[in-house]
Write an enzyme that holds these catalytic residues in place. Structure first.
Site, PDB file in Angstrom:
ATOM      1  N   GLU A 144      -7.891  -3.569  -0.532  1.00 52.79           N
ATOM      2  CA  GLU A 144      -6.712  -3.432  -1.278  1.00 52.79           C
ATOM      3  C   GLU A 144      -6.884  -1.833  -1.827  1.00 52.79           C
ATOM      4  O   GLU A 144      -7.705  -1.495  -2.690  1.00 52.79           O
ATOM      5  CB  GLU A 144      -6.997  -4.307  -2.811  1.00 52.79           C
ATOM      6  CG  GLU A 144      -6.964  -5.820  -2.339  1.00 52.79           C
ATOM      7  CD  GLU A 144      -5.568  -6.128  -2.064  1.00 52.79           C
ATOM      8  OE1 GLU A 144      -4.428  -5.323  -2.060  1.00 52.79           O
ATOM      9  OE2 GLU A 144      -5.073  -7.257  -1.443  1.00 52.79           O
ATOM     10  N   CYS A 168      -2.639   0.659  -9.344  1.00 52.55           N
ATOM     11  CA  CYS A 168      -2.148   1.024  -7.868  1.00 52.55           C
ATOM     12  C   CYS A 168      -0.944   0.607  -7.610  1.00 52.55           C
ATOM     13  O   CYS A 168      -0.311   1.094  -6.679  1.00 52.55           O
ATOM     14  CB  CYS A 168      -3.136   0.028  -6.927  1.00 52.55           C
ATOM     15  SG  CYS A 168      -3.096  -1.632  -7.546  1.00 52.55           S
TER      16      CYS A 168
HETATM   17  P1  NAP Z   1     -13.088   4.280  -6.153  1.00 51.22           P
HETATM   18  O1  NAP Z   1     -13.546   5.545  -6.339  1.00 51.22           O
HETATM   19  O2  NAP Z   1     -12.801   4.010  -4.441  1.00 51.22           O
HETATM   20  O3  NAP Z   1     -13.963   3.258  -6.629  1.00 51.22           O
HETATM   21  C1  NAP Z   1     -13.867   1.816  -6.302  1.00 51.22           C
HETATM   22  C2  NAP Z   1     -15.323   1.097  -6.301  1.00 51.22           C
HETATM   23  O4  NAP Z   1     -15.999   1.360  -5.086  1.00 51.22           O
HETATM   24  C3  NAP Z   1     -16.184   1.482  -7.297  1.00 51.22           C
HETATM   25  O5  NAP Z   1     -17.131   0.077  -7.550  1.00 51.22           O
HETATM   26  C4  NAP Z   1     -17.015   2.461  -6.884  1.00 51.22           C
HETATM   27  O6  NAP Z   1     -18.317   2.217  -7.309  1.00 51.22           O
HETATM   28  C5  NAP Z   1     -17.188   2.004  -5.291  1.00 51.22           C
HETATM   29  N1  NAP Z   1     -17.670   3.116  -4.440  1.00 51.22           N
HETATM   30  C6  NAP Z   1     -17.326   4.368  -4.666  1.00 51.22           C
HETATM   31  N2  NAP Z   1     -17.635   4.975  -3.758  1.00 51.22           N
HETATM   32  C7  NAP Z   1     -18.434   4.161  -2.788  1.00 51.22           C
HETATM   33  C8  NAP Z   1     -19.213   4.225  -1.774  1.00 51.22           C
HETATM   34  N3  NAP Z   1     -19.272   5.361  -0.971  1.00 51.22           N
HETATM   35  N4  NAP Z   1     -19.783   3.140  -1.081  1.00 51.22           N
HETATM   36  C9  NAP Z   1     -19.789   1.879  -1.697  1.00 51.22           C
HETATM   37  N5  NAP Z   1     -18.810   1.919  -2.941  1.00 51.22           N
HETATM   38  C10 NAP Z   1     -18.353   3.047  -3.535  1.00 51.22           C
HETATM   39  O7  NAP Z   1     -11.679   3.975  -6.829  1.00 51.22           O
HETATM   40  P2  NAP Z   1     -11.215   4.090  -8.323  1.00 51.22           P
HETATM   41  O8  NAP Z   1     -11.261   5.321  -8.724  1.00 51.22           O
HETATM   42  O9  NAP Z   1     -12.566   3.132  -9.012  1.00 51.22           O
HETATM   43  O10 NAP Z   1     -10.192   3.014  -8.404  1.00 51.22           O
HETATM   44  C11 NAP Z   1      -8.844   3.702  -8.086  1.00 51.22           C
HETATM   45  C12 NAP Z   1      -8.282   3.503  -6.939  1.00 51.22           C
HETATM   46  O11 NAP Z   1      -8.357   2.075  -6.670  1.00 51.22           O
HETATM   47  C13 NAP Z   1      -7.022   3.986  -6.738  1.00 51.22           C
HETATM   48  O12 NAP Z   1      -6.816   4.764  -5.408  1.00 51.22           O
HETATM   49  C14 NAP Z   1      -6.160   2.580  -6.830  1.00 51.22           C
HETATM   50  O13 NAP Z   1      -4.906   2.489  -6.392  1.00 51.22           O
HETATM   51  C15 NAP Z   1      -6.852   1.758  -6.163  1.00 51.22           C
HETATM   52  N6  NAP Z   1      -6.689   0.154  -6.591  1.00 51.22           N
HETATM   53  C16 NAP Z   1      -6.084  -0.582  -5.441  1.00 51.22           C
HETATM   54  C17 NAP Z   1      -5.888  -1.924  -6.058  1.00 51.22           C
HETATM   55  C18 NAP Z   1      -5.083  -2.774  -5.199  1.00 51.22           C
HETATM   56  O14 NAP Z   1      -4.815  -3.940  -5.256  1.00 51.22           O
HETATM   57  N7  NAP Z   1      -4.540  -2.154  -3.992  1.00 51.22           N
HETATM   58  C19 NAP Z   1      -5.901  -2.379  -7.189  1.00 51.22           C
HETATM   59  C20 NAP Z   1      -6.627  -1.532  -8.225  1.00 51.22           C
HETATM   60  C21 NAP Z   1      -6.978  -0.043  -7.719  1.00 51.22           C
HETATM   61  P3  NAP Z   1     -18.618   3.191  -8.462  1.00 51.22           P
HETATM   62  O15 NAP Z   1     -17.742   2.953  -9.681  1.00 51.22           O
HETATM   63  O16 NAP Z   1     -20.037   3.105  -8.902  1.00 51.22           O
HETATM   64  O17 NAP Z   1     -18.294   4.799  -8.183  1.00 51.22           O
END
Ligand code: NAP
Length: 487
Positions: free
Chosen positions: A257, A291
């Site tokens: 997602e 999102c």
């Molecule tokens: P993110 O940076 O991708 O982080 C999401 C999760 O992934 C966090 O738990 C993060 O951990 C972890 N993570 C980051 N880098 C990683 C890696 N290299 N390996 C493993 N895990 C990793 O995203 P975010 O800034 O938290 O959230 C915003 C994004 O989520 C936006 O793009 C939004 O559109 C998307 N989103 C999508 C939906 C949907 O249903 N489509 C819903 C909500 C949000 P840490 O926090 O420890 O870095």
């Protein structure tokens, strides 16, 4: 901070592995701040690969007994868990607002929605039957049955920590999978509080394991470990692609997602009395950090001015402040980087000719607050047209023809949510056919529900959460051929 919850037992600063609360092997911790004022909220264990391996092995050990329970037995525990969440609504809402920043009313809504996935999947698993296939050859009969995939892992974002987790855990556990979960480091306490409630209602040890800590170390082990058969990730497209690639060698099932760039299309025949508040909620909920937030407002030229003025009045009326204050409509962004990112997009748009109707800069409250912002004159050359804003900025552009609006809407790598305001029924059907998005909201923007399949196309991801589809993501179809039945 002392006793900021009625039940401080819900505030867990440890991880849950195999039914035991514990710290990281190294003793290291992460700092967790309140985004509204930058104060220290608490700490969480900084776990790595070794603890992740232990959690995966605990989930694997718990899998056979959990899978062997009847759907009714698993469902009864899920119902009790959902009820426990409802029963602790006020404490959980406070905790969510403290770690994520959203206003309390939004926090309550998110928690109620999260809780709703438990009874839904407790029921849905009872209907998840296999099939007896029509006979295709004399003397044979074919059957299918659905089985849990095994250990499932979930990595969740910070923006909806109380609903993203249930959306994954409820179907996975209903299906008979066991889980390892890594919440975002900015908001670990929601997941830990939900895990505490799971313990209280008697979820067996190892069925749910929650780890906090370094994303790369935990994610690296989750993706490399062959015992993990499924990864469900919600977060940015860049990280989702990286994790999908990491899962290649062990060929895991994936649900992704990812990011969005939602068009919000307003036709002149729409009821503006409805379209304007729908647009406001769609854009400014969670300070635009959603999102499925509208990212680009495309408005038919003859309604452009009226829609802009209607939205401007509402944007100006938004009360910005600490989410704990019941009068607050919009809280802070999650951190300073989010403020800088939002501001850079606004500056780029203004440099390329956008007009500023409201906001446009960090809020005088300071810290992570940003002004609710309204821009007109959006063009495809602006970053804001292409990139996910993830901040409280609405940008409007006019269009003249339906085909033009559809082409503009589809001119993006993303395909998560789309919105249309119109009262023209044939047009609704045409747009549902032509908009390249996983979801379309017509005259309504509240898309997420336990009953409906949430998810995107293109770079917005793979798979669906919610509805029947959300359960099948955690199940394998097994096929049995019975031969020698000629007699
Ligand atoms: P993110 O940076 O991708 O982080 C999401 C999760 O992934 C966090 O738990 C993060 O951990 C972890 N993570 C980051 N880098 C990683 C890696 N290299 N390996 C493993 N895990 C990793 O995203 P975010 O800034 O938290 O959230 C915003 C994004 O989520 C936006 O793009 C939004 O559109 C998307 N989103 C999508 C939906 C949907 O249903 N489509 C819903 C909500 C949000 P840490 O926090 O420890 O870095």
């Amino acid at each position: 901070m002392q006793n900021f919850l009625h039940d401080m037992g819900l505030f867990r600063e440890q991880c849950l592995i195999n039914g035991a609360w514990r710290g990281a092997d190294s003793g290291k911790v992460l700092r967790v701040d309140n985004p509204a004022d930058g104060s220290l909220l608490g700490q969480a264990p900084d776990c790595g690969a070794a603890e992740t391996r232990q959690a995966v092995e605990a989930a694997q050990a718990a899998f056979p007994a959990w899978k062997a329970r009847t759907p009714q037995e698993r469902g009864a525990l899920l119902r009790a868990w959902g009820q426990a969440i409802e029963d602790n609504l006020e404490d959980l809402a406070r905790l969510l607002t403290l770690e994520e920043g959203k206003p309390l009313a939004e926090a309550r809504g998110e928690i109620r929605q999260g809780a709703s996935y438990f009874p839904w999947y407790a029921e849905e698993i009872r209907r998840c039957a296999g099939e007896v296939t029509p006979v295709f050859r004399a003397g044979v009969q074919a059957l299918t049955r659905r089985e849990p995939v095994g250990v499932a892992a979930a990595i969740t974002p910070w923006n909806f920590p109380m609903s993203m987790l249930p959306r994954k855990v409820a179907p996975a556990l209903a299906a008979g999978c066991t889980m390892v979960v890594k919440p975002a480091s900015a908001t670990p306490y929601s997941a830990l509080a939900l895990a505490e409630l799971a313990q209280r209602v008697g979820l067996p040890a190892g069925v749910l394991n929650v780890l906090t800590g370094g994303a790369r170390a935990i994610g690296g082990e989750i993706t490399a470990n062959p015992l993990v058969r499924k990864l469900s990730f919600t977060g940015s497209t860049a990280v989702g692609k990286e994790l999908a690639a990491q899962c290649g060698p062990t060929l895991k099932r994936l649900s992704m997602e990812l990011g969005g760039n939602a068009p919000f299309i307003v036709f002149a025949d729409a009821d503006l009395e409805r379209a304007v508040p729908t647009a406001l909620a769609c854009k400014f909920r969670n300070a635009g950090q959603t999102c499925i937030c509208a990212n680009r407002f495309l408005v038919e030229r003859s309604a452009y001015e009226a829609f802009a003025q209607g939205l401007l009045a509402k944007v100006r009326a938004l009360r910005v402040g600490n989410g704990l204050d019941p009068h607050t409509d919009m809280g802070p962004l999650i951190n300073a980087d989010a403020v800088a990112h939002t501001d850079a997009l606004v500056r780029d748009a203004l440099d390329k000719g956008a007009q500023l109707l409201a906001g446009g800069k960090p809020h005088s409250l300071g810290g992570n607050f940003y002004e609710p912002t309204l821009l007109t004159g959006l063009t495809p050359q602006m970053r804001i047209f292409r990139e996910e804003i993830f901040g409280p900025v609405a940008a409007l552009m006019p269009f003249d023809a339906e085909e033009e609006a559809v082409a503009l809407a589809n001119d993006t790598e993303y395909g998560l949510a789309s919105y249309v305001c119109t009262n023209n029924m044939p047009r609704i059907w045409r747009l549902f056919r032509d908009l390249q998005y996983g979801m379309a909201g017509v005259n309504d923007a509240a898309l997420a529900a336990a009953e409906t399949p949430f998810g995107g196309t293109k770079n917005s991801g793979l798979g669906r959460e919610g509805g029947r589809e959300g359960l099948l993501e955690y199940m394998e179809t097994r096929y049995l051929l019975l031969g020698g039945l000629e007699g």
